[in-house]
Motif scaffolding. Structure first.
Motif, PDB file in Angstrom:
ATOM      1  N   HIS A  40      61.843   0.271  75.584  1.00 31.31           N
ATOM      2  CA  HIS A  40      61.006  -0.783  76.142  1.00 31.31           C
ATOM      3  C   HIS A  40      59.833  -0.157  76.889  1.00 31.31           C
ATOM      4  O   HIS A  40      59.985   0.880  77.543  1.00 31.31           O
ATOM      5  N   SER A  41      58.665  -0.777  76.784  1.00 32.56           N
ATOM      6  CA  SER A  41      57.464  -0.324  77.489  1.00 32.56           C
ATOM      7  C   SER A  41      57.342  -1.058  78.817  1.00 32.56           C
ATOM      8  O   SER A  41      57.351  -2.301  78.853  1.00 32.56           O
ATOM      9  N   ILE A  42      57.238  -0.294  79.910  1.00 30.60           N
ATOM     10  CA  ILE A  42      57.190  -0.875  81.254  1.00 30.60           C
ATOM     11  C   ILE A  42      56.144  -0.140  82.084  1.00 30.60           C
ATOM     12  O   ILE A  42      56.089   1.087  82.089  1.00 30.60           O
ATOM     13  N   GLU A  43      55.337  -0.902  82.833  1.00 31.71           N
ATOM     14  CA  GLU A  43      54.340  -0.312  83.726  1.00 31.71           C
ATOM     15  C   GLU A  43      54.462  -0.816  85.156  1.00 31.71           C
ATOM     16  O   GLU A  43      53.611  -0.549  85.983  1.00 31.71           O
ATOM     17  N   ILE A  44      55.518  -1.559  85.452  1.00 29.16           N
ATOM     18  CA  ILE A  44      55.692  -2.132  86.779  1.00 29.16           C
ATOM     19  C   ILE A  44      56.659  -1.290  87.602  1.00 29.16           C
ATOM     20  O   ILE A  44      57.323  -0.393  87.079  1.00 29.16           O
ATOM     21  N   SER A  45      56.726  -1.573  88.895  1.00 24.06           N
ATOM     22  CA  SER A  45      57.636  -0.836  89.775  1.00 24.06           C
ATOM     23  C   SER A  45      59.071  -1.265  89.538  1.00 24.06           C
ATOM     24  O   SER A  45      59.341  -2.327  88.969  1.00 24.06           O
ATOM     25  N   ASP A  46      60.015  -0.424  89.969  1.00 27.16           N
ATOM     26  CA  ASP A  46      61.451  -0.676  89.799  1.00 27.16           C
ATOM     27  C   ASP A  46      61.807  -0.982  88.347  1.00 27.16           C
ATOM     28  O   ASP A  46      62.435  -2.006  88.036  1.00 27.16           O
ATOM     29  N   PRO A  47      61.420  -0.117  87.419  1.00 24.57           N
ATOM     30  CA  PRO A  47      61.637  -0.433  85.989  1.00 24.57           C
ATOM     31  C   PRO A  47      63.093  -0.432  85.565  1.00 24.57           C
ATOM     32  O   PRO A  47      63.444  -1.097  84.594  1.00 24.57           O
ATOM     33  N   ALA A  48      63.955   0.296  86.267  1.00 25.84           N
ATOM     34  CA  ALA A  48      65.345   0.416  85.827  1.00 25.84           C
ATOM     35  C   ALA A  48      66.068  -0.921  85.810  1.00 25.84           C
ATOM     36  O   ALA A  48      67.022  -1.102  85.049  1.00 25.84           O
ATOM     37  N   ARG A  49      65.622  -1.850  86.633  1.00 24.48           N
ATOM     38  CA  ARG A  49      66.312  -3.148  86.659  1.00 24.48           C
ATOM     39  C   ARG A  49      66.056  -3.959  85.388  1.00 24.48           C
ATOM     40  O   ARG A  49      66.754  -4.928  85.106  1.00 24.48           O
ATOM     41  N   TRP A  50      65.021  -3.554  84.616  1.00 22.66           N
ATOM     42  CA  TRP A  50      64.715  -4.252  83.367  1.00 22.66           C
ATOM     43  C   TRP A  50      65.295  -3.533  82.156  1.00 22.66           C
ATOM     44  O   TRP A  50      65.103  -3.982  81.026  1.00 22.66           O
ATOM     45  N   LEU A  51      65.964  -2.428  82.384  1.00 21.44           N
ATOM     46  CA  LEU A  51      66.492  -1.624  81.287  1.00 21.44           C
ATOM     47  C   LEU A  51      68.008  -1.529  81.382  1.00 21.44           C
ATOM     48  O   LEU A  51      68.565  -1.538  82.477  1.00 21.44           O
ATOM     49  N   SER A  52      68.642  -1.399  80.232  1.00 19.71           N
ATOM     50  CA  SER A  52      70.087  -1.179  80.195  1.00 19.71           C
ATOM     51  C   SER A  52      70.362   0.313  80.072  1.00 19.71           C
ATOM     52  O   SER A  52      69.470   1.111  79.758  1.00 19.71           O
ATOM     53  N   GLU A  53      71.599   0.689  80.284  1.00 21.75           N
ATOM     54  CA  GLU A  53      72.005   2.084  80.161  1.00 21.75           C
ATOM     55  C   GLU A  53      71.721   2.599  78.744  1.00 21.75           C
ATOM     56  O   GLU A  53      71.892   1.883  77.764  1.00 21.75           O
ATOM     57  N   HIS A  54      71.258   3.840  78.665  1.00 19.46           N
ATOM     58  CA  HIS A  54      70.951   4.527  77.401  1.00 19.46           C
ATOM     59  C   HIS A  54      69.695   3.981  76.720  1.00 19.46           C
ATOM     60  O   HIS A  54      69.488   4.217  75.531  1.00 19.46           O
ATOM     61  N   ARG A  63      50.674   3.328  87.178  1.00 14.98           N
ATOM     62  CA  ARG A  63      50.901   3.266  88.621  1.00 14.98           C
ATOM     63  C   ARG A  63      51.317   4.609  89.209  1.00 14.98           C
ATOM     64  O   ARG A  63      51.647   4.684  90.395  1.00 14.98           O
ATOM     65  N   LEU A  64      51.309   5.668  88.399  1.00 11.46           N
ATOM     66  CA  LEU A  64      51.821   6.966  88.855  1.00 11.46           C
ATOM     67  C   LEU A  64      50.719   7.972  89.179  1.00 11.46           C
ATOM     68  O   LEU A  64      50.996   8.989  89.819  1.00 11.46           O
ATOM     69  N   ARG A  65      49.498   7.704  88.763  1.00  8.97           N
ATOM     70  CA  ARG A  65      48.419   8.677  88.969  1.00  8.97           C
ATOM     71  C   ARG A  65      48.195   8.934  90.453  1.00  8.97           C
ATOM     72  O   ARG A  65      48.078   8.006  91.255  1.00  8.97           O
ATOM     73  N   ALA A  66      48.163  10.245  90.806  1.00  8.92           N
ATOM     74  CA  ALA A  66      47.888  10.680  92.181  1.00  8.92           C
ATOM     75  C   ALA A  66      48.933  10.167  93.170  1.00  8.92           C
ATOM     76  O   ALA A  66      48.637  10.006  94.364  1.00  8.92           O
ATOM     77  N   HIS A  67      50.149   9.912  92.708  1.00 13.38           N
ATOM     78  CA  HIS A  67      51.231   9.469  93.591  1.00 13.38           C
ATOM     79  C   HIS A  67      52.482  10.309  93.313  1.00 13.38           C
ATOM     80  O   HIS A  67      53.431   9.836  92.660  1.00 13.38           O
ATOM     81  N   VAL A  93      45.578   6.955  79.833  1.00 18.30           N
ATOM     82  CA  VAL A  93      45.429   6.935  81.291  1.00 18.30           C
ATOM     83  C   VAL A  93      45.398   8.361  81.838  1.00 18.30           C
ATOM     84  O   VAL A  93      44.571   8.706  82.683  1.00 18.30           O
ATOM     85  N   SER A  94      46.295   9.198  81.383  1.00 14.36           N
ATOM     86  CA  SER A  94      46.377  10.592  81.828  1.00 14.36           C
ATOM     87  C   SER A  94      46.320  11.523  80.624  1.00 14.36           C
ATOM     88  O   SER A  94      46.866  11.215  79.563  1.00 14.36           O
ATOM     89  N   LYS A  95      45.667  12.668  80.791  1.00 13.47           N
ATOM     90  CA  LYS A  95      45.579  13.643  79.708  1.00 13.47           C
ATOM     91  C   LYS A  95      46.870  14.432  79.546  1.00 13.47           C
ATOM     92  O   LYS A  95      47.117  15.007  78.488  1.00 13.47           O
ATOM     93  N   GLN A  96      47.690  14.480  80.624  1.00  7.70           N
ATOM     94  CA  GLN A  96      48.951  15.197  80.563  1.00  7.70           C
ATOM     95  C   GLN A  96      49.958  14.541  81.498  1.00  7.70           C
ATOM     96  O   GLN A  96      49.593  13.712  82.339  1.00  7.70           O
ATOM     97  N   VAL A  97      51.191  14.916  81.357  1.00 10.94           N
ATOM     98  CA  VAL A  97      52.246  14.362  82.200  1.00 10.94           C
ATOM     99  C   VAL A  97      52.102  14.940  83.610  1.00 10.94           C
ATOM    100  O   VAL A  97      51.939  16.158  83.767  1.00 10.94           O
ATOM    101  N   PRO A  98      52.148  14.099  84.662  1.00  4.86           N
ATOM    102  CA  PRO A  98      52.003  14.590  86.041  1.00  4.86           C
ATOM    103  C   PRO A  98      53.027  15.669  86.379  1.00  4.86           C
ATOM    104  O   PRO A  98      54.188  15.605  85.966  1.00  4.86           O
TER     105      PRO A  98
END
Length: 323
Positions: A40-54, A63-67, A93-98
């Protein structure tokens, strides 16, 4: 995409798709065996609550740039939620993984892979869904085949020990036991499963359990006019077995309840016939009203339905010829 009993999707299967060009950055080759149950594609905070195990989380890192603190917190949240991996889209959004994201993932042994900008996240999600659908169909076919094999055990007398032996066989040398509610072992293929009877949760119809280092399943066997028993199956492996062990054990438990249901059904039919005979013999011909009609209805004969004929032969009590 092969496992002990059938197909399943792993992170390695996803990474190996040439059209995607995915690249694993953390954990190393052992991460390839991680099972995947969804994406699943997620860009919001607290993403784990929208995902199931595995499941796999896909993100462009909006939302992760410079944080850095938020990056580390995300990895901790995904690890705690049992998420399979993080797919990070690079080039938009980013050229590489933070760096902080990678460092925390490596520290916690959590898989991160890159997704090139030409690859839409929806394509990865569609691939995962198609693969899982194929897996589900394969498992269904295997379960149905195993059920047929188990049902053939009812040609034997008694069928219970044969069914348990066949169940142990199709689940690759599993240890199987049928345990009564009082702890008495009715049949078993070994001593391990029988010894796990104290782990049974009697409030649940089907649940997982562990005993002496073995993962397993306990399924309740419901029987007519008898206390429920428990079918316990222990295997030597965990994750690779679960997709088949649970449905096959559930099916076997239902089959084990059939003999008592059949016996009860036959007894019920005999009681119904006796009740109808009593009504016929005890009620004068001119006094057969509601009780007589109800007895016929109980026997499956509805006099209100047109074109029905009920024919009875009874021996008179005075010894004369039958009516």
């Amino acid at each position: 995409m092969t496992s002990t009993f059938g197909t399943r999707l792993t992170l390695g299967d996803l990474l190996d798709q040439p059209d995607f060009g995915l690249k694993l950055l953390t954990v190393g080759p052992r991460a390839r065996h991680t099972p995947i149950h969804g994406a699943h594609s997620i860009e919001i905070s607290d993403p784990a609550r929208w995902l199931s195990e595995h499941w796999v989380m896909l993100t462009a890192g909006l939302r992760l740039r410079a944080h850095p603190a938020e990056q580390r917190r995300l990895i901790a949240e995904l690890v705690d939620g049992g998420i399979a991996a993080l797919g990070f889209g690079v080039g938009s959004v980013s050229k590489q993984v933070p760096t902080a994201l990678l460092d925390e993932a490596e520290r916690r042994s959590f898989p991160i892979f890159t997704v090139p900008v030409p690859v839409p996240f929806r394509e990865i999600v569609s691939f995962v869904n198609r693969s899982l659908l194929s897996t589900d169909l394969h498992v269904l076919q295997r379960v149905m085949s195993m059920q047929d094999y188990l049902m053939d055990a009812f040609h034997e007398d008694p069928p219970e020990p044969v069914l348990l032996m066949r169940l142990a066989s199709v689940l690759r040398a599993a240890d199987v036991a049928l345990v009564e509610s009082d702890g008495r072992v009715t049949a078993a293929t070994g001593s391990l499963a029988a010894a796990a009877s104290d782990k049974v949760r009697r409030s649940s119809r089907l649940h997982e359990l562990e005993h002496d280092g073995h993962w397993g399943v306990a399924a309740r066997v419901d029987r007519a006019n008898q206390a429920s028993a428990w079918l316990i199956v222990l295997t030597g492996d965990g994750e690779g077995h679960r997709q088949l062990v649970k449905p096959v054990t559930r099916a076997a438990a239902r089959l084990l309840g059939l003999p008592s249901l059949a016996r009860d059904s036959a007894a019920w039919r005999r009681r119904r016939r006796r009740r109808l005979a009593e009504v016929l013999h005890d009620s004068p011909a001119k006094a057969r009203g509601a009780r007589f009609v109800n007895a016929l209805a109980d026997a499956g004969i509805d006099l209100a339905t047109p074109c029905r004929v009920a024919l009875f032969a009874a021996q008179p009590r005075d010894g004369s010829e039958p009516l």
